[in-house]
Design an enzyme around this catalytic site. Structure first.
Site, PDB file in Angstrom:
ATOM      1  NE  ARG A   1      -2.061   0.247   3.747  1.00 35.07           N
ATOM      2  CZ  ARG A   1      -2.457   0.177   4.999  1.00 35.07           C
ATOM      3  NH1 ARG A   1      -3.733   0.386   5.113  1.00 35.07           N
ATOM      4  NH2 ARG A   1      -1.641  -0.137   5.802  1.00 35.07           N
TER       5      ARG A   1
ATOM      6  CG  ASP B   1      -6.570   0.576   0.520  1.00 32.11           C
ATOM      7  OD1 ASP B   1      -6.773  -0.438   1.246  1.00 32.11           O
ATOM      8  OD2 ASP B   1      -6.957   1.708   0.798  1.00 32.11           O
ATOM      9  CG  LEU B   2      -5.013  -5.605   1.951  1.00 30.93           C
ATOM     10  CD1 LEU B   2      -4.755  -6.247   3.146  1.00 30.93           C
ATOM     11  CD2 LEU B   2      -4.741  -6.573   0.672  1.00 30.93           C
TER      12      LEU B   2
ATOM     13  CG  HIS C   1      11.381 -20.463   9.741  1.00 33.61           C
ATOM     14  ND1 HIS C   1      10.502 -20.114  10.580  1.00 33.61           N
ATOM     15  CD2 HIS C   1      12.511 -20.349  10.237  1.00 33.61           C
ATOM     16  CE1 HIS C   1      11.367 -19.545  11.666  1.00 33.61           C
ATOM     17  NE2 HIS C   1      12.536 -19.926  11.438  1.00 33.61           N
TER      18      HIS C   1
ATOM     19  CE  LYS D   1      15.439 -22.919  11.553  1.00 33.35           C
ATOM     20  NZ  LYS D   1      16.417 -21.537  11.552  1.00 33.35           N
TER      21      LYS D   1
ATOM     22  CD  GLU E   1      14.040 -16.640  19.230  1.00 34.33           C
ATOM     23  OE1 GLU E   1      14.419 -16.176  18.161  1.00 34.33           O
ATOM     24  OE2 GLU E   1      13.022 -16.984  19.641  1.00 34.33           O
TER      25      GLU E   1
ATOM     26  CG  ASP F   1       6.577 -16.534  18.249  1.00 33.73           C
ATOM     27  OD1 ASP F   1       6.153 -16.372  17.008  1.00 33.73           O
ATOM     28  OD2 ASP F   1       7.627 -16.254  18.592  1.00 33.73           O
TER      29      ASP F   1
ATOM     30  CG  HIS G   1       9.046 -22.815  14.719  1.00 31.33           C
ATOM     31  ND1 HIS G   1       8.786 -23.030  13.635  1.00 31.33           N
ATOM     32  CD2 HIS G   1       9.314 -21.518  15.117  1.00 31.33           C
ATOM     33  CE1 HIS G   1       8.406 -21.752  13.118  1.00 31.33           C
ATOM     34  NE2 HIS G   1       8.996 -20.914  14.151  1.00 31.33           N
TER      35      HIS G   1
ATOM     36  CE  LYS H   1      10.744 -14.256  20.597  1.00 33.15           C
ATOM     37  NZ  LYS H   1      11.810 -14.528  19.541  1.00 33.15           N
TER      38      LYS H   1
END
Ligand code: BG6
Length: 485
Positions: free
Chosen positions: A47, A90-91, A174, A178, A212, A231, A236, A336
């Protein structure tokens, strides 16, 4: 290998963080390596930028920095940029989708729509695509998080499923792209050596850690409404677990692999809400020091509520109710701002049943396979060997497969592999709807319990999380790998 045919890769969220850090750099790498068909096009949709010139300026300013550790090859970069077209959209405006359809009219080959946007936009975008007939003969890629819980993920899947068939839908995790995760499949199903040992009779416990050092970066807002369980665990970690624990598939075709992973997810022992404090630990980081640098507390990060009870750390004890794994604890952990950035799978085999070689043959640190996913991808088998010299003194040694030393070529980034798979129509490394549902179903009692009561336990940034995570393993007579060293 070059993509099978021409393609048009339509990238929604073309100026977003994910496009900048992962998707465009991965497409550039594939282009540089000669893996994209020459006629393939990338159509970025966003946008903010006015036209192609200003979009390309944005790409030059923001994407280049995230490309290849080895630096940018200017010739390859120039020809990569030639592939990129831009549609300002623009959606909320139906006429903009007509404009998109017109822009795609002369493009041949496979059509991919990649939704690098928030999940709340998935359904409106799919409807708008269908309204101009763009859902036909196309593939759609959905980024995680797909939903917030089982109900919302089902709502998205139902709505998207009315427009695209399951074979057209590529749900990205993702971690499945790997290289070492692929190698785990090779290790397990390419070698007869491990198969007889890969079961309850010989395995005492398994640990899977994704730690992490980073905090929530600029994503405080998103993360505070998400937390580590949604998350990292729901996707994962449970995907890694399913690959570690699955039965050998009949073949590597997409449904054989995904059927076996699904069986594991469905066999996870349901968590009784009354037992949650025994099998699940949640933590939140406070201020601390990581590699000599002071970092602030989670609750003071931009976008995070000062009284937030969102977890930035999770440790779980998981059991699988089937013949292969009954009674073997799987300890999963992610967080984290931990002491190190490391992702690894540790398979602890049982000690010898009787030690003819004395007590040192029962010591810890041997009979173990460690699969390091990142950094420094390695597979290490720890055994006992006799120390040179007089007497039978044993010491732990390891057989090492360091991928970068053995295969001199560089590893392929997860996103590069996954994007090539989408373009080539290979679904094996994408999450099927039933897998996702099974994973949500399993985490839901924990989500509900944590939402209803209590607070995460504090831990200082730069440590390995709350002490309760260690205590949970101690109850099973074991400890996290780093606690042994
Ligand atoms: C993402 C999470 O899926 O994975 C992030 O949303 C996390 O919070 C990231 O940082 C970790 O991925 P990797 O590949 O850097 O280990």
């Amino acid at each position: 290998m070059q993509t099978d045919s021409s393609f048009t890769f339509v990238l929604f969220g073309g100026t977003g963080d994910l496009s900048m850090r992962k998707i465009l750099p991965a497409l550039y790498e594939a282009h540089r390596a000669g893996m994209l068909a020459a006629s393939g096009k990338i159509v970025a949709v966003a946008r903010h930028e006015e036209d192609r010139a200003s979009y390309l300026q944005w790409v030059n300013e923001h994407v280049k920095a995230h490309v290849a550790k080895s630096g940018v090859d200017e010739n390859a970069w120039a020809s990569f940029v030639d592939r990129i077209e831009y549609v300002k959209l623009d959606l909320g405006r139906a006429e903009d989708f007509v404009k998109l359809r017109d822009a795609l009219q002369d493009h041949s080959g496979t059509r991919v729509f990649y939704l690098a946007t928030g999940p709340s936009l998935f359904v409106p975008i799919c409807h708008a695509l269908a309204s101009v007939g763009l859902n036909e003969n196309a593939r759609i890629v959905l980024e995680k998080p797909l939903g917030y819980d089982l109900r919302s993920s089902n709502a998205i899947n139902d709505a998207v499923g009315e427009i695209f068939s399951e074979e057209q839908i590529y749900r990205i995790d993702h971690y499945l792209g790997k290289e070492p995760v692929q190698n785990l499949l090779a290790l397990r199903f390419g070698n007869a050596l491990f198969e007889p040992l890969w079961r309850r009779e010989w395995v005492e416990s398994i640990q899977i850690t994704i730690a992490e050092e980073l905090g929530v970066e600029a994503r405080g807002d998103f993360y505070d409404n998400t937390g580590a369980l949604r998350d990292m665990v729901q996707n994962h970690l449970l995907q890694l677990l399913s690959i570690v624990a699955m039965e050998p598939p009949h073949s590597m075709d997409s449904d054989s692999v995904r059927d076996e992973k699904l069986r594991v997810l469905r066999a996870l022992k349901p968590i009784d809400p009354r037992d949650i404090s025994k099998v699940a630990v949640r933590g939140q980081y406070h201020a601390g020091v990581i590699r000599g640098t002071s970092v602030p507390a989670y609750a003071t990060e931009p976008g995070v509520k000062p009284d937030s009870t969102t977890e930035t750390f999770v440790a779980l004890k998981v059991e699988i109710e089937n013949w292969r794994w009954a009674g073997v604890p799987f300890f999963l952990r992610t967080g984290k701002r931990l002491a190190d950035r490391v992702a690894e799978i540790v398979v602890n085999f049982r000690a010898v049943p009787h030690s003819a070689l004395g007590a040192s043959a029962l010591r810890a640190g041997a009979n173990r396979l460690v699969i390091r996913l990142q950094p420094n991808e390695t597979i290490r088998l720890y055994c006992l060997a006799k120390k040179p010299g007089e007497g039978m003194n044993l010491s732990s040694v390891h057989l090492d497969l360091a991928f970068d030393q053995f295969f001199k070529e560089g590893q392929m980034e997860a996103y590069q592999r996954l994007l090539l798979d989408v373009i080539n129509g290979r679904l094996a490394l994408f999450v099927r709807r039933d897998e996702q549902e099974a994973a949500w179903k399993w985490v839901e009692p924990i989500l509900n319990e944590w939402a209803a009561s209590g607070k995460p336990k504090p831990y200082a940034a730069g440590t390995w999380g709350p002490a309760a995570a260690s205590a949970m393993l101690a109850q099973h007579g074991t400890c996290w790998l780093e606690e042994e060293n």
